[in-house]
Design a protein around this motif. Structure first.
Motif, PDB file in Angstrom:
ATOM      1  N   ASN A 134       0.808  -1.221   0.000  1.00  0.00           N
ATOM      2  CA  ASN A 134       0.000   0.000   0.000  1.00  0.00           C
ATOM      3  C   ASN A 134       0.840   1.270   0.000  1.00  0.00           C
ATOM      4  O   ASN A 134       0.370   2.323  -0.429  1.00  0.00           O
ATOM      5  CB  ASN A 134      -0.987  -0.009   1.174  1.00  0.00           C
ATOM      6  N   VAL A 177       1.374   1.725  -3.539  1.00  0.00           N
ATOM      7  CA  VAL A 177       0.141   2.294  -4.110  1.00  0.00           C
ATOM      8  C   VAL A 177       0.133   3.811  -3.967  1.00  0.00           C
ATOM      9  O   VAL A 177      -0.233   4.539  -4.895  1.00  0.00           O
ATOM     10  CB  VAL A 177      -1.100   1.677  -3.422  1.00  0.00           C
ATOM     11  N   ASN A 228       0.135   6.615  -7.113  1.00  0.00           N
ATOM     12  CA  ASN A 228      -1.036   7.467  -7.311  1.00  0.00           C
ATOM     13  C   ASN A 228      -0.787   8.940  -7.017  1.00  0.00           C
ATOM     14  O   ASN A 228      -1.707   9.759  -7.130  1.00  0.00           O
ATOM     15  CB  ASN A 228      -2.206   6.962  -6.453  1.00  0.00           C
ATOM     16  N   LYS A 271      -1.901  11.719  -9.482  1.00  0.00           N
ATOM     17  CA  LYS A 271      -3.325  11.998  -9.673  1.00  0.00           C
ATOM     18  C   LYS A 271      -3.800  13.245  -8.933  1.00  0.00           C
ATOM     19  O   LYS A 271      -4.854  13.787  -9.250  1.00  0.00           O
ATOM     20  CB  LYS A 271      -4.173  10.805  -9.232  1.00  0.00           C
ATOM     21  N   ILE A 277      -4.784  12.544  -1.003  1.00  0.00           N
ATOM     22  CA  ILE A 277      -4.699  11.128  -0.659  1.00  0.00           C
ATOM     23  C   ILE A 277      -4.845  11.003   0.849  1.00  0.00           C
ATOM     24  O   ILE A 277      -4.072  11.589   1.614  1.00  0.00           O
ATOM     25  CB  ILE A 277      -3.350  10.523  -1.109  1.00  0.00           C
ATOM     26  N   GLU A 325      -7.546   6.337   0.230  1.00  0.00           N
ATOM     27  CA  GLU A 325      -8.612   6.895  -0.609  1.00  0.00           C
ATOM     28  C   GLU A 325      -8.183   8.253  -1.152  1.00  0.00           C
ATOM     29  O   GLU A 325      -7.530   9.030  -0.446  1.00  0.00           O
ATOM     30  CB  GLU A 325      -9.897   7.049   0.207  1.00  0.00           C
ATOM     31  N   GLU A 352     -11.969   7.935  -4.896  1.00  0.00           N
ATOM     32  CA  GLU A 352     -11.420   6.701  -5.455  1.00  0.00           C
ATOM     33  C   GLU A 352     -10.636   5.967  -4.370  1.00  0.00           C
ATOM     34  O   GLU A 352      -9.686   6.509  -3.801  1.00  0.00           O
ATOM     35  CB  GLU A 352     -10.497   7.023  -6.632  1.00  0.00           C
ATOM     36  N   VAL A 360      -7.984   3.340  -3.539  1.00  0.00           N
ATOM     37  CA  VAL A 360      -6.875   2.764  -4.304  1.00  0.00           C
ATOM     38  C   VAL A 360      -6.107   1.690  -3.534  1.00  0.00           C
ATOM     39  O   VAL A 360      -5.228   1.031  -4.097  1.00  0.00           O
ATOM     40  CB  VAL A 360      -5.900   3.869  -4.764  1.00  0.00           C
ATOM     41  N   SER A 361      -6.404   1.516  -2.255  1.00  0.00           N
ATOM     42  CA  SER A 361      -5.673   0.541  -1.442  1.00  0.00           C
ATOM     43  C   SER A 361      -5.960  -0.883  -1.894  1.00  0.00           C
ATOM     44  O   SER A 361      -6.994  -1.169  -2.508  1.00  0.00           O
ATOM     45  CB  SER A 361      -6.031   0.697   0.037  1.00  0.00           C
TER      46      SER A 361
END
Length: 331
Positions: A128, A131, A135, A138, A247, A259, A268, A270-271
């Protein structure tokens, strides 16, 4: 198989062994404790035949390839260097050392002996955390990192009753920054590098360590706010704020639910699912490096560990927390 010995017989070593035994190529072959009774008790529990009460004898053993060190912080440097000087690879619990001087000495020792040294800071090696890195783009231009890790220590009750255990004893290079704050700082360093300025405040206990505190770290076009404590609890998530979104991270140790909330109101998650014992990933990284004949992690790198130690040094200086280890000339 990578034949491991463990130094330390506390709960974190228990968790390490549980995680490590799920990894291919891990084999636990030896246990060290200061007392023979404790060493044998721990070894029997984990079906290990070899025990040591002498670190020198353990370091010289031909039956051990690597060690996991989970002793008090103040002992990390001297113990790690003993093993590395005997050709052993070292996975050392966080913080890597009491201060950056010790950390640099450990790194120099690892390089001189051509062995792997890695700080066992698990957060940055979890799926994570990867992750989060993947991300970041974004949320647009990043402007702020906030991390909160405040966890009331069960040992604080003993402290208030007049008993100073290791967690609140400067002799062992402990306190909130070293034990809790590092979980907020290390991920920051991995993501954004070294800050231009560090400002720190905190509450110093009568024993000489910090009970809680805050840091403000300045970068060229963003800042970071960190809150840490061993004498109170926080239930706030951590965040990375960008111009296009934020985030939201449920916790820094380790991140489990992540999230993104975008500026337009959309969300969104994402985890991803990861092992309940997050120490699995630090063991996997360590063994992967050894199998590939690599002597430094690209994530928990020497560079990142040293920057983190320098931040801890500066923060402690401002809060006036001084360890006996800071006064030592030689290791």
């Amino acid at each position: 198989m990578i034949r491991f010995g463990v130094v330390g017989t506390n709960w974190i070593t228990e968790s390490f062994i549980e995680a490590a035994r799920t990894i291919t190529d891990f084999q636990l072959v030896a246990v060290y404790s200061r007392t023979e009774e404790k060493a044998k008790e721990f070894a029997e529990k984990h079906d290990v035949k070899t025990t040591f009460t002498s670190l020198e004898e353990m370091a010289q053993s031909k039956d051990i390839d690597a060690v996991y060190i989970a002793s008090p912080n103040s002992l990390h440097a001297s113990q790690a260097c003993l093993f590395m000087n005997n050709g052993k690879h070292v996975l050392c619990e966080k913080p890597l050392a009491s201060n950056s001087k010790e950390g640099q000495f450990m790194i120099d020792t690892a390089k001189r002996n051509n062995v792997l040294l890695m700080e066992a800071l698990k957060t940055t090696l979890t799926p994570n955390f990867q992750v989060i890195k993947e991300n970041l783009h974004k949320i647009g231009k990043i402007r702020r990192y906030t991390a909160s890790y405040c966890q009331y220590s069960s040992r604080y009750d003993a402290y208030k009753a007049g008993t100073v255990l290791n967690a609140f004893d400067p002799k062992f290079s402990n306190g909130s920054l070293m034990d809790i704050g590092i979980y907020c700082i290390y991920p920051l360093v991995v993501l954004f590098g070294e800050p231009k300025e560090v400002k720190a405040s905190g509450y110093k206990l009568a024993s000489g360590v910090d009970g809680e505190g805050s840091l403000l770290l300045t970068y060229d076009d963003m800042d970071a706010v960190i809150m840490h404590s061993k004498i109170s609890n926080s239930y706030l998530p951590s965040e990375i704020q960008g111009e296009d979104g934020t985030i939201i991270i449920d916790k820094v140790n380790p991140p489990e639910h992540i999230e993104i909330k975008y500026r337009d109101g959309s969300k969104e998650v994402v985890s991803i699912q990861q092992d309940s014992n997050s120490m699995v990933y630090e063991v996997a990284e360590f063994i992967k490096l050894l199998k590939a004949n690599q002597l430094e992690s690209s994530i928990n790198s020497y560079h990142n560990s040293l920057i983190t130690l320098k931040i801890l040094d500066e923060a402690r200086k401002q809060v006036r927390v001084i360890f006996p280890a800071d006064q030592q000339v030689n290791l």
